[in-house]
Write an enzyme that holds these catalytic residues in place. Sequence first.
Site, short mmCIF file in Angstrom:
data_model
loop_
_atom_site.label_atom_id
_atom_site.label_comp_id
_atom_site.label_asym_id
_atom_site.label_seq_id
_atom_site.Cartn_x
_atom_site.Cartn_y
_atom_site.Cartn_z
N ARG A 78 0.83 -1.22 0.00
CA ARG A 78 0.00 0.00 0.00
C ARG A 78 0.86 1.25 0.00
O ARG A 78 0.43 2.31 -0.50
CB ARG A 78 -0.94 -0.03 1.22
CG ARG A 78 -1.99 1.11 1.23
CD ARG A 78 -3.04 0.85 2.31
NE ARG A 78 -4.11 1.85 2.37
CZ ARG A 78 -4.20 2.80 3.30
NH1 ARG A 78 -3.31 2.87 4.28
NH2 ARG A 78 -5.20 3.66 3.28
N ILE A 115 -7.31 7.86 -0.30
CA ILE A 115 -7.22 6.41 -0.48
C ILE A 115 -8.06 5.84 0.68
O ILE A 115 -7.91 6.26 1.83
CB ILE A 115 -5.75 5.93 -0.44
CG1 ILE A 115 -5.62 4.41 -0.59
CG2 ILE A 115 -5.03 6.37 0.82
CD1 ILE A 115 -4.15 3.94 -0.75
N SER A 116 -8.97 4.93 0.38
CA SER A 116 -9.86 4.43 1.42
C SER A 116 -9.07 3.70 2.51
O SER A 116 -7.97 3.20 2.27
CB SER A 116 -10.89 3.46 0.83
OG SER A 116 -11.62 4.07 -0.19
N GLN A 117 -9.69 3.63 3.68
CA GLN A 117 -9.13 2.88 4.81
C GLN A 117 -8.99 1.40 4.41
O GLN A 117 -9.89 0.87 3.74
CB GLN A 117 -10.12 3.04 5.96
CG GLN A 117 -9.75 2.42 7.25
CD GLN A 117 -10.86 2.62 8.27
OE1 GLN A 117 -11.69 3.52 8.14
NE2 GLN A 117 -10.87 1.77 9.27
#
Length: 217
Positions: free
Chosen positions: A38, A64-66
């Site tokens: 990530r 950026i999503s969790q």
Amino acid sequence: MRDDSYRHKGLRRKLVDSLRKKGITDERVLAAMEAVPRHFFLDSAFADLAYEDKALPIDREQTISQPYTVAFQTQLLNVLKRDRILEIGTGSGYQAAILSKIEARVFTVERQEALYHKAQKLLAELGFSNVRCYYRDGTKGMREFAPYDKIIVTAGALEVPKILLDQLKIGGIMVIPVGTRSQKMLRITKLADDEFQEEDFGDFRFVPFVGGVENDK
Ligand code: SAH
């Protein structure tokens, strides 16, 4: 040079353990999250936070999503090998990379030109050859590659766009967060041309799903 060190791999393993504890059970999703670095999808200023379970800023005031949200949405999609998946909201490209790792065929669209260029370049460099990126307004879906087995929307919509349901195969699944201040995570299964089953998986928070495109200027 991008470096995926033992330290990064160790942090990823811990993150995946925490996702398991939070209720993610799909082993394909967990394996993909353990495999994809990530930190490659973040600006260097945030790279140290990559393996905390947090949403983080990317360019153009987007996020950026969790990791939990990425895992949860992917699990709801029940991704199968070779599934043809439309993602709306490429952002950093991380969610697309996770779908690609599960060997789906991914079509991802982004309305911000700068983000589209950056994600396309990164995904190509990292060898995610089963992801195709497009600079588009996702409120219209992407008719030329429809119908899709799965559709995933990663921005908060005010309502379920009918046009997206039309682009779903019968038996197909769409996962979409819907609401104003916070969003309900909906999973919609297309049972027949005009017959849908809707399930609600609780509250999440997303950046807004907006119509039109924005260019680099
Ligand atoms: N899936 C992304 C999350 C990005 S946040 C990731 O893994 O990083 C949501 C993204 O949706 C933003 O980049 C935003 O620009 C984009 N977006 C919002 N409305 C859109 C639309 N109508 N069409 C395409 N992309 C859209």
